[in-house]
Motif scaffolding. Structure first.
Motif, PDB file in Angstrom:
ATOM      1  N   VAL A 207       0.842  -1.196   0.000  1.00  0.00           N
ATOM      2  CA  VAL A 207       0.000   0.000   0.000  1.00  0.00           C
ATOM      3  C   VAL A 207       0.878   1.246   0.000  1.00  0.00           C
ATOM      4  CG1 VAL A 207      -1.809   1.291   1.190  1.00  0.00           C
ATOM      5  CG2 VAL A 207      -1.786  -1.225   1.289  1.00  0.00           C
ATOM      6  N   VAL A 208       0.662   2.109  -0.970  1.00  0.00           N
ATOM      7  CA  VAL A 208       1.348   3.393  -1.022  1.00  0.00           C
ATOM      8  C   VAL A 208       0.298   4.482  -0.830  1.00  0.00           C
ATOM      9  CG1 VAL A 208       2.778   4.957  -2.385  1.00  0.00           C
ATOM     10  CG2 VAL A 208       3.076   2.482  -2.624  1.00  0.00           C
ATOM     11  N   VAL A 209       0.490   5.321   0.181  1.00  0.00           N
ATOM     12  CA  VAL A 209      -0.447   6.411   0.476  1.00  0.00           C
ATOM     13  C   VAL A 209       0.152   7.712  -0.056  1.00  0.00           C
ATOM     14  CG1 VAL A 209      -1.691   7.647   2.274  1.00  0.00           C
ATOM     15  CG2 VAL A 209      -1.244   5.190   2.530  1.00  0.00           C
ATOM     16  N   ILE A 210      -0.594   8.375  -0.924  1.00  0.00           N
ATOM     17  CA  ILE A 210      -0.099   9.569  -1.607  1.00  0.00           C
ATOM     18  C   ILE A 210      -1.062  10.726  -1.345  1.00  0.00           C
ATOM     19  CG2 ILE A 210       0.597  10.548  -3.838  1.00  0.00           C
ATOM     20  CD1 ILE A 210       0.702   7.538  -4.805  1.00  0.00           C
ATOM     21  N   SER A 211      -0.536  11.849  -0.960  1.00  0.00           N
ATOM     22  CA  SER A 211      -1.369  13.022  -0.693  1.00  0.00           C
ATOM     23  C   SER A 211      -1.335  13.993  -1.869  1.00  0.00           C
ATOM     24  CB  SER A 211      -0.903  13.747   0.574  1.00  0.00           C
ATOM     25  OG  SER A 211      -1.160  12.966   1.715  1.00  0.00           O
ATOM     26  N   SER A 212      -2.511  14.369  -2.319  1.00  0.00           N
ATOM     27  CA  SER A 212      -2.649  15.437  -3.307  1.00  0.00           C
ATOM     28  C   SER A 212      -2.914  16.727  -2.545  1.00  0.00           C
ATOM     29  CB  SER A 212      -3.807  15.132  -4.255  1.00  0.00           C
ATOM     30  OG  SER A 212      -4.138  16.266  -5.030  1.00  0.00           O
ATOM     31  N   VAL A 213      -1.987  17.672  -2.639  1.00  0.00           N
ATOM     32  CA  VAL A 213      -2.112  18.927  -1.903  1.00  0.00           C
ATOM     33  C   VAL A 213      -2.105  20.096  -2.882  1.00  0.00           C
ATOM     34  CG1 VAL A 213      -1.121  20.414  -0.131  1.00  0.00           C
ATOM     35  CG2 VAL A 213      -0.929  17.920   0.093  1.00  0.00           C
ATOM     36  N   VAL A 214      -3.165  20.891  -2.848  1.00  0.00           N
ATOM     37  CA  VAL A 214      -3.288  22.059  -3.721  1.00  0.00           C
ATOM     38  C   VAL A 214      -3.392  23.300  -2.842  1.00  0.00           C
ATOM     39  CG1 VAL A 214      -4.670  23.196  -5.492  1.00  0.00           C
ATOM     40  CG2 VAL A 214      -4.452  20.701  -5.492  1.00  0.00           C
ATOM     41  N   LYS A 215      -2.616  24.331  -3.180  1.00  0.00           N
ATOM     42  CA  LYS A 215      -2.613  25.561  -2.379  1.00  0.00           C
ATOM     43  C   LYS A 215      -3.009  26.794  -3.182  1.00  0.00           C
ATOM     44  CE  LYS A 215       0.719  23.873   1.009  1.00  0.00           C
ATOM     45  NZ  LYS A 215       1.931  24.145   1.809  1.00  0.00           N
ATOM     46  N   LYS A 216      -3.443  26.560  -4.430  1.00  0.00           N
ATOM     47  CA  LYS A 216      -3.862  27.670  -5.284  1.00  0.00           C
ATOM     48  C   LYS A 216      -5.217  27.346  -5.909  1.00  0.00           C
ATOM     49  CE  LYS A 216      -0.053  30.181  -4.959  1.00  0.00           C
ATOM     50  NZ  LYS A 216      -0.056  31.545  -4.369  1.00  0.00           N
ATOM     51  N   ILE A 217      -6.128  28.277  -5.853  1.00  0.00           N
ATOM     52  CA  ILE A 217      -7.439  28.106  -6.477  1.00  0.00           C
ATOM     53  C   ILE A 217      -7.390  28.493  -7.952  1.00  0.00           C
ATOM     54  CG2 ILE A 217      -9.886  28.768  -6.386  1.00  0.00           C
ATOM     55  CD1 ILE A 217      -9.541  29.400  -3.473  1.00  0.00           C
ATOM     56  N   GLY A 218      -6.400  29.243  -8.332  1.00  0.00           N
ATOM     57  CA  GLY A 218      -6.363  29.871  -9.646  1.00  0.00           C
ATOM     58  C   GLY A 218      -6.354  28.943 -10.838  1.00  0.00           C
ATOM     59  N   ASP A 219      -5.703  27.758 -10.728  1.00  0.00           N
ATOM     60  CA  ASP A 219      -5.626  26.913 -11.922  1.00  0.00           C
ATOM     61  C   ASP A 219      -7.010  26.385 -12.280  1.00  0.00           C
ATOM     62  OD1 ASP A 219      -4.969  24.927  -9.544  1.00  0.00           O
ATOM     63  OD2 ASP A 219      -5.701  23.704 -11.217  1.00  0.00           O
ATOM     64  N   ARG A 220      -7.222  26.101 -13.557  1.00  0.00           N
ATOM     65  CA  ARG A 220      -8.548  25.776 -14.078  1.00  0.00           C
ATOM     66  C   ARG A 220      -9.185  24.581 -13.375  1.00  0.00           C
ATOM     67  NH1 ARG A 220     -10.305  22.536 -18.529  1.00  0.00           N
ATOM     68  NH2 ARG A 220     -12.289  23.237 -19.385  1.00  0.00           N
ATOM     69  N   GLY A 221      -8.410  23.520 -13.189  1.00  0.00           N
ATOM     70  CA  GLY A 221      -8.954  22.318 -12.584  1.00  0.00           C
ATOM     71  C   GLY A 221      -9.428  22.538 -11.160  1.00  0.00           C
ATOM     72  N   GLU A 222      -8.637  23.227 -10.346  1.00  0.00           N
ATOM     73  CA  GLU A 222      -9.010  23.475  -8.949  1.00  0.00           C
ATOM     74  C   GLU A 222     -10.208  24.412  -8.872  1.00  0.00           C
ATOM     75  OE1 GLU A 222      -8.791  23.094  -4.769  1.00  0.00           O
ATOM     76  OE2 GLU A 222      -8.031  21.912  -6.449  1.00  0.00           O
ATOM     77  N   LYS A 223     -10.239  25.410  -9.728  1.00  0.00           N
ATOM     78  CA  LYS A 223     -11.370  26.341  -9.744  1.00  0.00           C
ATOM     79  C   LYS A 223     -12.662  25.602 -10.059  1.00  0.00           C
ATOM     80  CE  LYS A 223     -12.849  30.728 -11.810  1.00  0.00           C
ATOM     81  NZ  LYS A 223     -12.494  31.789 -12.783  1.00  0.00           N
ATOM     82  N   GLN A 224     -12.604  24.703 -11.047  1.00  0.00           N
ATOM     83  CA  GLN A 224     -13.787  23.912 -11.404  1.00  0.00           C
ATOM     84  C   GLN A 224     -14.232  23.042 -10.239  1.00  0.00           C
ATOM     85  OE1 GLN A 224     -12.582  21.740 -14.919  1.00  0.00           O
ATOM     86  NE2 GLN A 224     -13.578  23.203 -16.287  1.00  0.00           N
ATOM     87  N   LEU A 225     -13.265  22.439  -9.556  1.00  0.00           N
ATOM     88  CA  LEU A 225     -13.590  21.536  -8.460  1.00  0.00           C
ATOM     89  C   LEU A 225     -14.227  22.276  -7.286  1.00  0.00           C
ATOM     90  CD1 LEU A 225     -13.574  18.720  -7.350  1.00  0.00           C
ATOM     91  CD2 LEU A 225     -11.183  19.018  -6.680  1.00  0.00           C
ATOM     92  N   ILE A 226     -13.663  23.414  -6.919  1.00  0.00           N
ATOM     93  CA  ILE A 226     -14.232  24.198  -5.818  1.00  0.00           C
ATOM     94  C   ILE A 226     -15.654  24.641  -6.159  1.00  0.00           C
ATOM     95  CG2 ILE A 226     -14.046  26.370  -4.545  1.00  0.00           C
ATOM     96  CD1 ILE A 226     -12.112  24.239  -3.575  1.00  0.00           C
ATOM     97  N   ASN A 227     -15.866  25.066  -7.391  1.00  0.00           N
ATOM     98  CA  ASN A 227     -17.212  25.462  -7.811  1.00  0.00           C
ATOM     99  C   ASN A 227     -18.173  24.276  -7.794  1.00  0.00           C
ATOM    100  OD1 ASN A 227     -16.914  28.259  -8.226  1.00  0.00           O
ATOM    101  ND2 ASN A 227     -15.953  27.928 -10.213  1.00  0.00           N
ATOM    102  N   LYS A 228     -17.633  23.071  -8.090  1.00  0.00           N
ATOM    103  CA  LYS A 228     -18.469  21.868  -8.036  1.00  0.00           C
ATOM    104  C   LYS A 228     -18.939  21.606  -6.608  1.00  0.00           C
ATOM    105  CE  LYS A 228     -17.196  18.117 -10.282  1.00  0.00           C
ATOM    106  NZ  LYS A 228     -16.479  16.841 -10.560  1.00  0.00           N
TER     107      LYS A 228
END
Length: 276
Positions: A207-228
């Protein structure tokens, strides 16, 4: 399907019935092309331990990009078989593979009832598939069934219950995160994969545990996700439009101050079918 379901359940659970199925293809391409998931995909290939002449099955293959990568490793005597429950995805996968001369083929099929005999493949992979299934345990059992003795089985899934978002009121944030978690049919499957592997008597489980950490809302993908997060919670009546806007404003201010963080845990799990 009720039109409301398109807004309150992940489109990847019923791609062909969505109003714009090709948007799912494009979104998968965008996510898969990012450095984070490219790294996970590379590790999955390593864990599969592909050899020349191998037969590999890619369950939930989507538009087939990963199947093509593995097909380059099995050689002309090998074969990669992609399976997906979406005709849109299978059609696109066949289109992308055409003329490449690679040993790959694609089939429409149900991950919980694979159309292959027992002991058919030297390796099985499934990435971001199980979260969209009603019975992911059955899908894993099917992967084990069609795998040959000694075959490696590799799966990668998020645990949406692990999501943390810092930058706004904790109570309101928990409501939005919980609502997002319910968007998926099996939102916590990531953390359960290793247990299911054990129940199915796989060995050498890793088992490999990997953390996805985002600190900026500005990029297109993160903006879409937050709006979702916001639109889903409003649609389900969890929060009001005013609360949703306030939450987003809080996150934007936190981003400017360096306090915004959106974290999700991914579980990359491998196991081997015993060589009897």
């Amino acid at each position: 399907m009720d039109s409301q379901a398109f807004l309150t359940e992940s489109a990847y659970s019923h791609i062909d019935r969505t109003p714009e199925p090709m948007e799912c293809v494009q979104r998968m391409d965008e996510i898969g092309a990012g450095k984070f998931w490219q790294s996970i995909k590379s590790r999955m290939v390593e864990l599969l331990d592909v050899n020349l002449g191998d037969r590999i099955v890619d369950i939930g293959c989507g538009a087939g990009n990963d199947s093509l990568v593995v097909a380059q490793l099995v050689g002309k005597r090998g074969k990669v078989v992609g399976v997906d429950f979406s005709n849109t995805m299978i059609t696109e996968a066949k289109k992308r593979a055409k003329g490449l001369g690679l040993p790959v083929e694609y089939h429409f099929g149900d991950a919980e009832n694979l159309p292959f005999p027992d002991n058919s493949f030297d390796g099985c992979r499934a990435e971001r598939l199980l979260q969209h299934l009603d019975n992911p345990q059955q899908a894993i059992a099917e992967m084990v069934r069609v795998a040959k003795p000694g075959a490696n089985i590799v799966a990668a899934e998020p645990d949406y219950g692990s999501i943390t978002i810092k930058g706004s009121k904790p109570v309101l944030t928990r409501k939005l995160v919980r609502c997002h978690c319910e968007y998926f049919r099996s939102p916590r499957i990531g953390m359960l994969i290793s247990l299911l592997f054990e129940r199915l008597q796989l060995v050498d489980i890793n088992v490999v545990v990997i953390s996805s950490v985002v600190k900026k809302i500005g990029d297109r993908g993160e903006k879409q996700l937050i709006n979702k997060y916001i639109n889903l919670a409003i649609t389900k009546g969890i929060v009001s439009e005013i609360e949703g806007k306030g939450w987003l404003d809080d996150l934007k201010r936190a981003e400017v101050a360096g306090r915004f963080q959106h974290q999700t845990t991914i579980f990359l799990v491998s196991g081997r079918k015993p060589a009897y």
